[in-house]
Design an enzyme around this catalytic site. Structure first.
Site, short mmCIF file in Angstrom:
data_model
loop_
_atom_site.label_atom_id
_atom_site.label_comp_id
_atom_site.label_asym_id
_atom_site.label_seq_id
_atom_site.Cartn_x
_atom_site.Cartn_y
_atom_site.Cartn_z
N LYS A 198 0.85 -1.20 0.00
CA LYS A 198 0.00 0.00 0.00
C LYS A 198 0.88 1.26 0.00
O LYS A 198 2.11 1.16 0.07
CB LYS A 198 -0.95 -0.01 1.21
C1 LIG Z 1 -5.18 -4.55 1.53
C2 LIG Z 1 -6.67 -4.45 1.51
C3 LIG Z 1 -7.46 -4.84 2.60
C4 LIG Z 1 -6.90 -5.54 3.80
O1 LIG Z 1 -5.83 -4.91 4.37
P1 LIG Z 1 -4.76 -5.77 5.22
O2 LIG Z 1 -3.94 -4.73 5.88
O3 LIG Z 1 -3.99 -6.60 4.24
O4 LIG Z 1 -5.53 -6.60 6.18
C5 LIG Z 1 -8.82 -4.61 2.53
N1 LIG Z 1 -9.39 -4.05 1.45
C6 LIG Z 1 -8.67 -3.70 0.37
C7 LIG Z 1 -9.36 -3.08 -0.79
C8 LIG Z 1 -7.29 -3.89 0.38
O5 LIG Z 1 -6.58 -3.58 -0.72
#
Ligand SMILES: *Cc1c(COP(=O)(O)O)cnc(C)c1O
Length: 411
Positions: A198
């Site tokens: 991210k």
């Molecule tokens: C990455 C992601 C999540 C979950 O996040 P984590 O930190 O991996 O638990 C949820 N929704 C979307 C759209 C994501 O890209």
């Protein structure tokens, strides 16, 4: 393969990040020390929300949001089918039902009309819809104005899955200025992830932002076992207070069982250090996206970038393109393989969640043509803050080569 492998996404860490973490390791706290509170306040201030509640990951953030709203069995939540599994799964974790919504085939984003169709479908099943969870896919905001309007008309709550959207700005409710996603201008809560792919990273990590004091208090209870040390929550007045009339120093109460979804001070220190660079990360990603857009313009209609939403400045998490694999006579797996041979990683975001075996068995088949079309054509190309222009040029050259070598000669 020429040069090092270029993944579709990766974290950017510098010496300041390493120092921030080692400083915590040399200090007194590993889990919940002062860095967690600083990170919460700093992140909330950065996006313009009253409260930030840090938690273990983005999935926990989404789960906490539903718990704080008291959504549970008998309730239903609208979720776009083009998202990561977690957005839908948290609805099941609270015992509610998922109403999958279609998306715009050109952006992958849920539109107002998609949420309306999902509401109608829920009604035929007799489901009581409580909330809509828009996903800001790739960092482009969903139509928050349209969805907020619908939510207000139907008495629903909006919870943003902002896991892709740290640094994204969109037109605020007053229409004049751009506001950060997370300001919760039109939503009850926004949920972020700090997974390494991210836009900013804490290893694992997440955050819920809100302007609602009661939701913030509920989020804080659920993040740590449902425990409260806040006098305002005490109901057992006999046990809570000593002979001096003051709360007993050891005392806590639990009204409902929560989770251990706490972030650690180690992660929060990294989060603070990354947050200081977030604007730079976003600027670097925007420059890369603009350069890609120009470079790929000649490849239309065989390959084009995802369509752009109006009135927004995305904090791009992904760079999705839509490819007409059929016209190129090349399936996606072969397309990805040719790029991989050139040392270029790509990924598909996402397989429609409604088509997963678990949801198929639970709800039966569902026809969501926008989601199917997006899925059939999408491919995410490398995009990350530390990506060099020479890396981008390698990606452009390799993609252009694969596409033009297949384009019919009549062109
Ligand atoms: C990455 C992601 C999540 C979950 O996040 P984590 O930190 O991996 O638990 C949820 N929704 C979307 C759209 C994501 O890209």
């Amino acid at each position: 393969m020429s040069g090092r492998f270029i993944p579709y996404g990766r974290q950017y860490l510098d010496e300041a990040d390493i120092q921030a973490v080692t400083q915590v390791l040399r200090g007194d706290w590993l889990t919940q020390g002062p860095s967690v509170g600083w990170f919460e306040k700093s992140f909330a201030a950065h996006v313009g929300a009253r409260h930030g509640v840090a938690c273990a990951n983005g999935t926990a953030a989404l789960h906490l949001a539903l718990l704080a709203l008291g959504i549970g069995p008998g309730d239903a939540v609208i979720v776009p089918s083009i998202t990561f599994l977690a957005t839908a799964n948290v609805v099941r974790h609270v015992g509610a039902d998922v109403v999958f919504a279609d998306v715009d085939p050109h952006t992958g984003l849920m539109r107002r009309q998609d949420a309306e169709a999902a509401l109608k479908r829920a009604a035929t099943r007799g489901w009581r819809v409580r909330a809509i969870m828009p996903v800001h896919l790739a960092g482009q905001p969903a139509d928050m104005a349209g969805l907020a309007d619908l939510a207000a008309a139907k008495g629903l709550v909006l919870v943003e899955d902002a896991c892709h959207a740290a640094g994204t700005q969109l037109a605020g409710a007053d229409g004049s200025t751009l506001m950060a996603v997370g300001a919760c201008d039109r939503s009850a809560m926004a949920c972020f992830s700090f997974h390494p792919v991210k836009t900013m990273a804490t290893g694992e990590g997440g955050m819920v932002t809100t302007n609602d004091d009661e939701l913030a208090a509920a989020l804080r209870r659920h993040v740590s076992h449902g425990m409260s040390r806040d006098e305002a929550d005490f109901t057992r007045t006999d046990a809570a207070y000593g002979a001096d009339g003051k709360p007993n120093p050891w005392y806590y109460e639990m009204a409902s069982p929560g989770f251990n979804y706490r972030l650690t001070d180690i992660q929060a220190a990294l989060g603070l250090s990354q947050l200081a660079k977030l604007d730079r990360f976003v600027a670097a990603r925007r420059t890369l996206v603009e350069t890609y857009d120009r470079a790929f313009a000649p490849l239309a209609p065989w390959l084009r970038p995802a369509a752009r939403v109006a009135d927004a400045a995305p904090g791009w998490h992904l760079y999705p393109v839509l490819v007409d694999y059929a016209a190129l006579g090349l399936d996606r797996s072969a397309f990805m393989g040719l790029l991989r041979q050139q040392g270029i990683g790509t990924q598909v975001h996402y397989i429609p969640v409604h088509s997963q075996p678990y949801y198929q068995q639970l709800y039966g088949p569902l026809d969501l043509p926008g989601a199917e079309s997006w899925y059939r054509h999408c491919l995410s190309l490398p995009l990350f803050a530390g990506m060099a222009m020479t890396d981008l040029e390698r990606v452009v050259a390799a993609v252009t080569d694969v596409v033009t070598s297949r384009v019919p000669a009549s062109r």
